[in-house]
Design a protein around this motif. Structure first.
Motif, short mmCIF file in Angstrom:
data_model
loop_
_atom_site.label_atom_id
_atom_site.label_comp_id
_atom_site.label_asym_id
_atom_site.label_seq_id
_atom_site.Cartn_x
_atom_site.Cartn_y
_atom_site.Cartn_z
N PHE A 1 1.45 -1.39 -0.33
CA PHE A 1 -0.28 0.25 0.07
C PHE A 1 0.93 1.38 0.28
O PHE A 1 2.31 1.10 0.99
CB PHE A 1 -1.21 0.56 1.41
N ILE A 2 0.05 2.29 -0.55
CA ILE A 2 0.99 3.81 -1.18
C ILE A 2 1.21 4.54 0.65
O ILE A 2 -0.14 4.28 0.90
CB ILE A 2 0.59 4.43 -1.84
N LEU A 3 2.25 5.05 0.89
CA LEU A 3 2.09 5.41 2.35
C LEU A 3 2.82 6.97 2.02
O LEU A 3 1.98 7.68 2.34
CB LEU A 3 3.99 5.01 2.92
N THR A 4 3.25 7.57 0.64
CA THR A 4 3.44 8.92 0.29
C THR A 4 2.94 9.46 -0.95
O THR A 4 2.34 8.33 -1.60
CB THR A 4 4.65 9.53 0.65
N THR A 5 2.62 10.14 -1.44
CA THR A 5 2.25 10.69 -2.79
C THR A 5 3.28 10.45 -3.56
O THR A 5 3.20 10.49 -5.15
CB THR A 5 1.78 12.48 -2.72
N ASP A 6 4.75 10.92 -2.67
CA ASP A 6 5.74 10.52 -3.97
C ASP A 6 6.74 9.37 -3.83
O ASP A 6 7.66 8.74 -4.66
CB ASP A 6 7.10 11.62 -3.70
N ALA B 1 7.37 8.34 -8.71
CA ALA B 1 6.24 9.15 -9.45
C ALA B 1 5.63 9.85 -8.57
O ALA B 1 6.36 10.39 -7.13
CB ALA B 1 5.09 7.54 -8.83
N ALA B 2 5.01 10.59 -8.90
CA ALA B 2 4.44 12.11 -8.02
C ALA B 2 2.79 11.70 -7.91
O ALA B 2 2.34 10.91 -8.82
CB ALA B 2 4.85 12.86 -8.76
N ASP B 3 2.13 12.61 -7.00
CA ASP B 3 0.39 12.68 -7.20
C ASP B 3 -0.28 11.21 -6.79
O ASP B 3 -1.07 11.61 -6.83
CB ASP B 3 -0.46 13.75 -8.32
#
Length: 473
Positions: free
Chosen positions: A154-159, A205-207
């Motif tokens: 799972f994604i923890l930060t937007t970057d 990646a971003a956003d």
């Protein structure tokens, strides 16, 4: 017209009723023959008057009408039976006019109770599918054997920082991450910790949409929880639900003790590393393990997740430094005591952790621990095996101080131990030594390089073969 009322078989089409001469002569000849026969006394057959036969058209019509009615009635009856049979065999489909339920995508705020569909809609874009490739030894031709595995995260930060299990990326040469929208990225392994089965990877990646972390220590038995992941490596972004069966459940996975959330949520290979959500859409655990069998018995409904509160500080540490900098380090080589060891070397104690060696300058060395000591208690926790010591170590961080109860040649003593921090090079070395020890059945704790069996035999002058020793992390 008939030209003779007594002979119905003679008919002429002439208007005057006359016949041709030939027909008249033929008739006279026939009459003469008949008269001659009768005159000779022959049998006289009375001549009956023949009248035209008139068919009974009324009866025929009645019969035809009856037949038509019968046929019509049969057809109608057969149609009724056919229709009845069809209505009995075919289900009547009632179409509902209810419109499809729309699922709103809510912002996870930790206050709004969500339906299962809303939890999925709010978080599916934060869950990733992870596929890894690596090598495992060589084949008979000396060529490396390629391996592949799949997991979740799972994604923890937007970057692009992503959390998963250590065993998902362990030994991987390449890691690929796939998002819900189908975008695929190559991921870099930032670091991990095998003792806690956590790892952090990153994509460029971003956003990205990150998850919202909750508090696992607020869970109660019976709370509803949901898991989203990649079961079997193919059924991507599947959700399953269940309840919390137990909190703070101590289990042993391949010799390593873990404090877990137990759940009956459906968990399968490929779910590892994925998030466990509460009813508010917050991540409260990292899906890590499932028991499919126990003591040769098949079991169902036993899934486990790592409480997010237990590992959050370590995750942040890995993100910053690539490893857990405050991981406690004792600096000994040890093993579990047994009755065999106690009887062979005349020890009065049969349980605890026997200290084979002490690393110079380590926390154990500074506290005064010696080779031959038996650790029986750490803080308030009884220590009977090496697994107990490994488990209790997880309760502390580098710099914490605690009391060790020790048996030293039959005399009970206590020592104060301030845990050291495991250096990065030592952490790598310990992981390598652990992998090597799994192959060679050797035992090391704290980066020692000497065979503990040789130390024991040197210290006691015996021939112990180490059969009761347990591997330590």
């Amino acid at each position: 017209m008939y030209n003779d009322e007594n002979n119905l078989y003679h008919y002429t089409y002439r208007k005057d009723g006359s016949e041709t001469t030939e027909k008249a002569d033929a008739r006279a000849t026939v009459d003469a023959q008949i008269n001659a026969y009768q005159a000779q006394g022959g049998y006289h057959q009375p001549v009956q008057e023949m009248k035209p036969v008139k068919k009974n058209r009324v009866g025929l019509k009645i019969t035809a009408l009856a037949l038509c009615c019968a046929l019509l009635g049969g057809a109608v009856g057969g149609g009724i039976v056919w229709g009845a049979s069809r209505s009995g065999n075919e289900a009547t489909v009632n179409m509902s006019g209810r419109p499809a339920t729309s699922v709103s995508i809510n912002q996870v705020d930790g206050k709004t109770l969500m339906t299962d569909a809303e939890v999925y809609a709010a978080n599916v874009n934060s869950v990733v599918s992870i596929n890894t490739t690596g090598t495992s030894g060589t084949n008979i031709f000396g060529q490396p054997v390629q391996t592949a595995s799949a997991g979740s995260g799972f994604i923890l930060t937007t970057d692009g920082f992503i959390v998963t299990n250590h065993h998902v990326i362990d030994g991987a040469n390449a890691v690929k991450v796939t998002l819900y929208n189908g975008d695929t990225y190559d991921a870099t392994i930032i670091g991990g910790d095998e003792d806690y089965d956590i790892a952090v990877i990153k994509v460029n990646a971003a956003d990205l949409q990150p998850v919202t972390l909750g508090k696992s220590d607020t869970l109660n038995v019976g709370d509803h929880v949901l898991a989203i992941g990649n079961p079997l490596g193919e059924l991507t972004f599947s959700m399953s639900g269940g309840m919390v069966s137990s909190v703070n459940r101590a289990i042993n996975v391949d010799g390593t003790p873990f404090n877990m959330i137990q759940t009956d949520t459906s968990i399968n290979p490929g779910n590892s590393g994925g998030p466990l959500f509460n009813q508010y859409g917050e991540v409260v655990g990292i899906v890590s393990a499932k028991y499919s069998s126990y003591s040769n018995e098949s079991v169902e409904g036993l899934g486990f997740a790592i409480p997010i509160n237990d590992v959050l500080a370590m995750i942040q540490d890995i993100m910053t430094n690539g490893y857990v900098t405050n991981k406690p380090y004792l600096g000994i080589t040890g093993g579990s005591m047994s009755e065999q060891m106690a009887a062979q070397y005349r020890y009065d104690i049969t349980e605890g952790v026997f200290v084979y060696s002490v690393e110079e300058g380590s926390a154990a060395d500074k506290a005064g621990l010696r080779m031959g000591d038996v650790i029986t208690k750490v803080g308030d926790t009884e220590i009977t095996t090496m697994e107990d010591l490994t488990a209790v170590k997880k309760q502390y961080a580098a710099g914490d101080t605690t009391t060790f109860a020790v048996d030293r040649q039959g005399e009970p003593i206590t020592v104060e131990v301030t845990w050291d921090s495991l250096p990065a090079e030592q952490q790598t070395s310990a992981q390598e030594n652990q992998q090597e020890s799994q192959q060679n059945d050797s035992n090391s704790y704290g980066g020692g390089t000497t065979n503990p069996y040789d130390l024991f035999n040197y210290f006691f002058g015996g021939g112990y073969n180490g059969s009761s020793l347990k591997k330590a992390a």
